[in-house]
Every structure is written in structure tokens, then in C-alpha cells.
Design a protein around this motif. Structure first.
Motif, PDB file in Angstrom:
ATOM      1  N   LEU A 191       0.823  -1.214   0.000  1.00  0.00           N
ATOM      2  CA  LEU A 191       0.000   0.000   0.000  1.00  0.00           C
ATOM      3  C   LEU A 191       0.857   1.265   0.000  1.00  0.00           C
ATOM      4  CD1 LEU A 191      -2.795  -1.086   2.500  1.00  0.00           C
ATOM      5  CD2 LEU A 191      -3.000  -0.805   0.029  1.00  0.00           C
ATOM      6  N   LEU A 192       2.001   1.212   0.675  1.00  0.00           N
ATOM      7  CA  LEU A 192       2.929   2.343   0.651  1.00  0.00           C
ATOM      8  C   LEU A 192       3.499   2.535  -0.749  1.00  0.00           C
ATOM      9  CD1 LEU A 192       4.343   4.505   2.370  1.00  0.00           C
ATOM     10  CD2 LEU A 192       6.177   2.833   2.791  1.00  0.00           C
ATOM     11  N   LEU A 193       3.855   1.446  -1.390  1.00  0.00           N
ATOM     12  CA  LEU A 193       4.353   1.517  -2.772  1.00  0.00           C
ATOM     13  C   LEU A 193       3.295   2.089  -3.708  1.00  0.00           C
ATOM     14  CD1 LEU A 193       6.122   0.672  -5.274  1.00  0.00           C
ATOM     15  CD2 LEU A 193       5.047  -1.583  -5.082  1.00  0.00           C
ATOM     16  N   PHE A 194       2.082   1.595  -3.622  1.00  0.00           N
ATOM     17  CA  PHE A 194       1.007   2.028  -4.516  1.00  0.00           C
ATOM     18  C   PHE A 194       0.743   3.525  -4.336  1.00  0.00           C
ATOM     19  CE2 PHE A 194      -3.401   2.408  -5.947  1.00  0.00           C
ATOM     20  CZ  PHE A 194      -3.362   1.687  -7.133  1.00  0.00           C
ATOM     21  N   HIS A 195       0.675   3.971  -3.098  1.00  0.00           N
ATOM     22  CA  HIS A 195       0.398   5.379  -2.823  1.00  0.00           C
ATOM     23  C   HIS A 195       1.505   6.283  -3.345  1.00  0.00           C
ATOM     24  CE1 HIS A 195       0.782   9.027  -0.305  1.00  0.00           C
ATOM     25  NE2 HIS A 195      -0.540   9.084  -0.437  1.00  0.00           N
ATOM     26  N   ASN A 196       2.755   5.955  -3.045  1.00  0.00           N
ATOM     27  CA  ASN A 196       3.870   6.799  -3.460  1.00  0.00           C
ATOM     28  C   ASN A 196       4.009   6.859  -4.977  1.00  0.00           C
ATOM     29  OD1 ASN A 196       4.391   7.233  -0.777  1.00  0.00           O
ATOM     30  ND2 ASN A 196       6.157   5.860  -0.662  1.00  0.00           N
ATOM     31  N   ALA A 197       3.823   5.726  -5.643  1.00  0.00           N
ATOM     32  CA  ALA A 197       3.967   5.695  -7.100  1.00  0.00           C
ATOM     33  C   ALA A 197       2.857   6.488  -7.781  1.00  0.00           C
ATOM     34  CB  ALA A 197       3.962   4.244  -7.585  1.00  0.00           C
ATOM     35  N   ILE A 198       1.622   6.305  -7.361  1.00  0.00           N
ATOM     36  CA  ILE A 198       0.502   7.038  -7.964  1.00  0.00           C
ATOM     37  C   ILE A 198       0.644   8.541  -7.719  1.00  0.00           C
ATOM     38  CG2 ILE A 198      -1.985   7.431  -7.801  1.00  0.00           C
ATOM     39  CD1 ILE A 198      -1.461   4.949  -9.306  1.00  0.00           C
ATOM     40  N   SER A 199       0.993   8.909  -6.491  1.00  0.00           N
ATOM     41  CA  SER A 199       1.130  10.338  -6.163  1.00  0.00           C
ATOM     42  C   SER A 199       2.234  10.990  -6.987  1.00  0.00           C
ATOM     43  CB  SER A 199       1.423  10.502  -4.669  1.00  0.00           C
ATOM     44  OG  SER A 199       0.388   9.960  -3.887  1.00  0.00           O
ATOM     45  N   ALA A 200       3.379  10.327  -7.100  1.00  0.00           N
ATOM     46  CA  ALA A 200       4.496  10.900  -7.865  1.00  0.00           C
ATOM     47  C   ALA A 200       4.158  11.022  -9.343  1.00  0.00           C
ATOM     48  CB  ALA A 200       5.739  10.029  -7.670  1.00  0.00           C
ATOM     49  N   TYR A 201       3.443  10.047  -9.890  1.00  0.00           N
ATOM     50  CA  TYR A 201       3.119  10.090 -11.322  1.00  0.00           C
ATOM     51  C   TYR A 201       2.189  11.258 -11.640  1.00  0.00           C
ATOM     52  CZ  TYR A 201       1.014   8.948 -15.806  1.00  0.00           C
ATOM     53  OH  TYR A 201       0.552   9.011 -17.098  1.00  0.00           O
ATOM     54  N   PHE A 202       1.097  11.370 -10.888  1.00  0.00           N
ATOM     55  CA  PHE A 202       0.122  12.410 -11.212  1.00  0.00           C
ATOM     56  C   PHE A 202       0.594  13.795 -10.766  1.00  0.00           C
ATOM     57  CE2 PHE A 202      -2.621   8.683 -11.574  1.00  0.00           C
ATOM     58  CZ  PHE A 202      -3.293   8.987 -12.753  1.00  0.00           C
ATOM     59  N   ALA A 203       1.616  13.857  -9.913  1.00  0.00           N
ATOM     60  CA  ALA A 203       2.225  15.141  -9.583  1.00  0.00           C
ATOM     61  C   ALA A 203       3.283  15.539 -10.602  1.00  0.00           C
ATOM     62  CB  ALA A 203       2.840  15.074  -8.190  1.00  0.00           C
ATOM     63  N   GLY A 204       3.590  14.629 -11.506  1.00  0.00           N
ATOM     64  CA  GLY A 204       4.593  14.909 -12.521  1.00  0.00           C
ATOM     65  C   GLY A 204       6.005  14.884 -11.985  1.00  0.00           C
ATOM     66  N   ASN A 205       6.213  14.250 -10.850  1.00  0.00           N
ATOM     67  CA  ASN A 205       7.528  14.201 -10.219  1.00  0.00           C
ATOM     68  C   ASN A 205       8.244  12.930 -10.670  1.00  0.00           C
ATOM     69  OD1 ASN A 205       9.777  14.231  -8.551  1.00  0.00           O
ATOM     70  ND2 ASN A 205       8.626  15.066  -6.804  1.00  0.00           N
ATOM     71  N   GLN A 206       8.981  13.029 -11.764  1.00  0.00           N
ATOM     72  CA  GLN A 206       9.650  11.865 -12.318  1.00  0.00           C
ATOM     73  C   GLN A 206      10.724  11.319 -11.385  1.00  0.00           C
ATOM     74  OE1 GLN A 206      11.513  12.648 -16.083  1.00  0.00           O
ATOM     75  NE2 GLN A 206      12.301  10.546 -16.328  1.00  0.00           N
ATOM     76  N   GLN A 207      11.465  12.200 -10.726  1.00  0.00           N
ATOM     77  CA  GLN A 207      12.534  11.788  -9.829  1.00  0.00           C
ATOM     78  C   GLN A 207      11.983  10.993  -8.641  1.00  0.00           C
ATOM     79  OE1 GLN A 207      14.910  15.022  -8.377  1.00  0.00           O
ATOM     80  NE2 GLN A 207      16.329  13.691  -7.223  1.00  0.00           N
ATOM     81  N   GLN A 208      10.872  11.459  -8.055  1.00  0.00           N
ATOM     82  CA  GLN A 208      10.272  10.743  -6.930  1.00  0.00           C
ATOM     83  C   GLN A 208       9.710   9.393  -7.365  1.00  0.00           C
ATOM     84  OE1 GLN A 208       7.221  12.958  -4.880  1.00  0.00           O
ATOM     85  NE2 GLN A 208       6.716  11.251  -3.495  1.00  0.00           N
ATOM     86  N   LEU A 209       9.163   9.339  -8.589  1.00  0.00           N
ATOM     87  CA  LEU A 209       8.624   8.083  -9.108  1.00  0.00           C
ATOM     88  C   LEU A 209       9.728   7.044  -9.256  1.00  0.00           C
ATOM     89  CD1 LEU A 209       6.175   6.557 -10.216  1.00  0.00           C
ATOM     90  CD2 LEU A 209       6.664   7.551 -12.458  1.00  0.00           C
ATOM     91  N   GLU A 210      10.854   7.451  -9.818  1.00  0.00           N
ATOM     92  CA  GLU A 210      11.974   6.524  -9.972  1.00  0.00           C
ATOM     93  C   GLU A 210      12.562   6.131  -8.620  1.00  0.00           C
ATOM     94  OE1 GLU A 210      14.635   8.555 -12.560  1.00  0.00           O
ATOM     95  OE2 GLU A 210      13.452   8.168 -14.373  1.00  0.00           O
ATOM     96  N   GLN A 211      12.575   7.072  -7.693  1.00  0.00           N
ATOM     97  CA  GLN A 211      13.087   6.784  -6.358  1.00  0.00           C
ATOM     98  C   GLN A 211      12.192   5.773  -5.637  1.00  0.00           C
ATOM     99  OE1 GLN A 211      15.988   7.820  -5.195  1.00  0.00           O
ATOM    100  NE2 GLN A 211      15.702   6.695  -3.252  1.00  0.00           N
ATOM    101  N   THR A 212      10.894   5.832  -5.872  1.00  0.00           N
ATOM    102  CA  THR A 212       9.960   4.871  -5.260  1.00  0.00           C
ATOM    103  C   THR A 212      10.269   3.457  -5.714  1.00  0.00           C
ATOM    104  OG1 THR A 212       8.215   6.545  -5.106  1.00  0.00           O
ATOM    105  CG2 THR A 212       7.542   4.233  -5.026  1.00  0.00           C
ATOM    106  N   LEU A 213      10.545   3.278  -7.019  1.00  0.00           N
ATOM    107  CA  LEU A 213      10.874   1.948  -7.523  1.00  0.00           C
ATOM    108  C   LEU A 213      12.191   1.444  -6.946  1.00  0.00           C
ATOM    109  CD1 LEU A 213       8.539   2.637  -9.493  1.00  0.00           C
ATOM    110  CD2 LEU A 213       9.812   1.405 -11.252  1.00  0.00           C
ATOM    111  N   LYS A 214      13.166   2.329  -6.781  1.00  0.00           N
ATOM    112  CA  LYS A 214      14.436   1.923  -6.179  1.00  0.00           C
ATOM    113  C   LYS A 214      14.242   1.542  -4.715  1.00  0.00           C
ATOM    114  CE  LYS A 214      17.413   4.760  -9.164  1.00  0.00           C
ATOM    115  NZ  LYS A 214      18.401   5.880  -9.200  1.00  0.00           N
ATOM    116  N   GLN A 215      13.359   2.248  -4.032  1.00  0.00           N
ATOM    117  CA  GLN A 215      13.103   1.973  -2.620  1.00  0.00           C
ATOM    118  C   GLN A 215      12.571   0.560  -2.404  1.00  0.00           C
ATOM    119  OE1 GLN A 215      10.327   4.701  -0.852  1.00  0.00           O
ATOM    120  NE2 GLN A 215      10.215   3.583   1.098  1.00  0.00           N
TER     121      GLN A 215
END
Length: 344
Positions: free
Chosen positions: A301-325
Motif C-alpha cells: 500500500l505504501l508503494l502504490f500510494h507513493n507511485a501514484i502520487s508521484a506520477y500524477f504530480a509529474g515528479n519523475q525523480q520521486q517516481l523513480e526513487q519509489t521503484l528503487k526503494q
């Protein structure tokens, strides 16, 4: 004449009524009597024949055993025939015992199930455990709904990413062929390619989420439910043999009944031990399942929330960081299978 009278007398030793049941047996042993009657009316292994031509051969190779009796020339052959006959008899008796036990067990369990359905029979109930099992089944249904919706989201989002990819290629092509709108088409082409790249990253996160939920629902929970099913079957068997013992204890106490009560007591204890063992197994599995479910869902659930939020916020760096996490690795475009270096 005397042999005919003796044969007739031998067939009249067991009194049988018009339904084929013994008059002296109780209702619960009707299936056992039927199986015993099959053995009585079955073929006599002492009257078999030796077939020299093998299975499926003609009648010319059949030698009646009556022609061998009393012959000193075939004494060794007769001994081997008796050994084979005894082995065949032992296998037949063993198979009959297996079928007999299975038939009696099925009959008792079916009788118990029908009695419970119509409210005539009692059943053993562990209220606390039954409540936990019902919670698990309800949780599994809800998680299956989440899994179904997550898969639908993945399919729809994948179609959108594919459309963005095609749209970006079309804009890039028009940028080359339309000098007066080169910049405008170029901006849109770059935007669609960036959205496509971020969408593929988000798809990787969602696919990981779906895979983890699928493992939890269809493997971990299903394994526990299989143990629960075994426990419920053991409970039904235990109650069936308990009811059988209680019914025998209410009857007369003659020598035959006492022997049957002792046998029923042994079967009751066997099924009671099996029931209690499976009940403990279910209790332990439910405890570990709950701990595993909390741990898995907290991460997913933490992964799903962070990935969706970063994508729709347009934050590419945070999205990639979520996958690395969460240690999620994306496959390169067009790579359906890992290379031999990745498999090492």
C-alpha cells in the motif's frame, strides 16, 4: 443326492430378508451387511481354473483344477498354483477391506451431514475459531475484489501508455513534415514521450503490487483455506463417529454390543485426535497468515500510494526513487525475456 442336500443346506446358513439385509443387524450397519453379502455371493477362489494360454487366450489352454487333484506327476505345479491362489485371495481381501472402510466412513459422514442439515444431529462448534475462519473468507473476497480492480487499472493504463506512445510518434513525424508547425508538434511529441516513460515506470510499480496481492490471495490464503477444509472434514467425521458411539451406548449391553462399543470407541478416539490436530494446525496458520498479511499489505500500500502520487504530480525523480526503494527493476522496451546474463 447327499452332496446336493449338503450344498442346499450350506446356502441356507445365513437368514436374509427380502431386502437382502440381516435381521439381527442395526440400521447403521446396513452398508456393512451389503458388503459382506457381496463377499458371500462372490466367486469361490477354490474353484478357479489355470489358464495356460495367458489373458485373452482361447478355451483350448484352460485346464480345470479338478483334473490336477490327486496327480503325483503335477505335485509341484499344484503347490505353485495354491501359492498364487493364496496371494490372489490376500489381495482381494485387502481391497475389499479398503472399500468396506471407505463405504462405512462415507455412509456415516453422509448420515451426519443430513442430520445436521435437518436439525436432528448435533455438531461440534469452536465459536472463536469459526469466527476467525469467517473473517478470513470475507477478507479473501475483499482482497480478490482489490486484485480484480488493480488488474483492470493495469490494463486500462497500459492502453493509455500505448496510445501516448503512438501519439508521440505521430507528433514527431508531423514536426518533420510541417515546417510551419514544427515547434508546436515538437513540444507535444516530447510531452507525450515523457508521459509514456513515466507511465511505463508506474506500470512497473502497479504490476509489482498486483503480483504481490495475487500471491497473498491465491497462494497464502488459499493454502490456509485448504487446511481449513481438511479441518471441517475431520470435524464431520469426528461428529459422525461420536454420534455412532452415543447411539451404541444407549442400546443393550450384551456381548456383541460390548464388542461393537469397544470398536466404536477406538474409531472415535482416532477421529478425535485427528480433529484436534487439524484444529491446532488451523489456529497456527491463521495466526501466521494475519502477521504475513499485515507485513505484505503495509509495504504494497505504501508503494502504490507513493507511485501514484508521484506520477500524477509529474515528479519523475520521486517516481523513480519509489521503484528503487522497493527494489523494482523495469525491463527495457521490447525485452520480453531476460538475457542470459540476467538469469545468472
Amino acid at each position: 443326492m447327499a452332496e446336493s442336500m449338503m450344498s442346499k443346506a450350506a446356502t441356507m446358513e445365513i437368514p436374509i430378508n427380502s431386502n437382502g439385509d440381516s435381521r439381527n443387524l442395526a440400521e447403521d450397519d446396513s452398508l456393512e451387511q451389503d458388503l459382506q453379502q457381496v463377499m458371500v455371493s462372490g466367486p469361490n477362489l477354490n474353484e478357479t481354473s489355470i489358464v495356460s494360454g495367458g489373458y485373452g487366450g482361447t478355451t483350448e489352454g484352460i485346464i480345470p483344477t479338478s483334473s490336477i487333484k490327486g496327480s503325483s506327476m503335477h505335485h509341484t505345479s499344484s503347490n505353485s498354483n495354491m501359492t498364487a491362489e493364496e496371494a490372489t485371495r490376500g489381495v482381494a481381501v485387502e481391497k475389499f477391506d479398503i472399500v468396506k472402510k471407505w463405504g462405512l466412513n462415507t455412509y456415516k459422514c453422509t448420515k451426519q451431514m443430513i442430520s445436521e442439515r435437518f436439525g436432528r444431529g448435533s455438531r461440534t462448534v469452536d465459536l472463536e475459531l469459526e469466527a476467525q475462519i469467517e473473517v478470513l473468507r470475507e477478507t479473501k473476497r475483499k482482497y480478490e475484489s482489490v486484485l480484480h480492480l488493480a488488474r483492470a487499472l493495469t490494463n486500462h493504463f497500459y492502453s493509455m501508455v500505448q496510445t501516448q506512445h503512438a501519439l508521440g510518434d505521430t507528433f514527431a513525424d508531423l514536426s518533420q513534415k510541417s515546417p510551419e508547425l514544427r515547434d508546436e508538434f515538437g513540444y507535444n511529441a516530447e510531452t507525450q514521450k515523457l508521459l509514456c516513460k513515466n507511465g511505463e515506470t508506474l506500470l512497473g510499480a502497479i504490476n509489482f503490487f498486483v503480483s504481490s496481492i495475487n500471491t497473498l490471495v491465491n497462494k497464502t490464503m488459499e493454502d490456509t483455506l485448504m487446511t481449513i477444509k481438511m479441518y471441517e472434514n475431520a470435524r464431520l467425521e469426528f461428529d459422525a463417529y461420536r454420534a455412532d458411539l452415543e447411539e451404541l451406548n444407549l442400546g443393550p449391553r450384551d456381548a456383541v454390543t460390548l464388542a461393537r462399543i469397544e470398536a466404536a470407541q477406538q474409531q472415535y478416539q482416532i477421529h478425535k485426535d485427528k480433529y484436534e490436530r487439524l484444529r491446532n494446525d488451523v489456529t497456527i496458520k491463521l495466526k501466521f497468515l494475519e502477521e504475513n498479511k499485515v507485513k505484505v499489505m503495509h509495504k504494497q500500500l505504501l508503494l502504490f500510494h507513493n507511485a501514484i502520487s508521484a506520477y500524477f504530480a509529474g515528479n519523475q525523480q520521486q517516481l523513480e526513487q519509489t521503484l528503487k526503494q522497493f527494489n523494482i527493476k523495469l525491463k527495457p522496451p521490447g525485452a520480453d525475456k531476460p538475457s542470459w546474463l540476467e538469469e545468472q
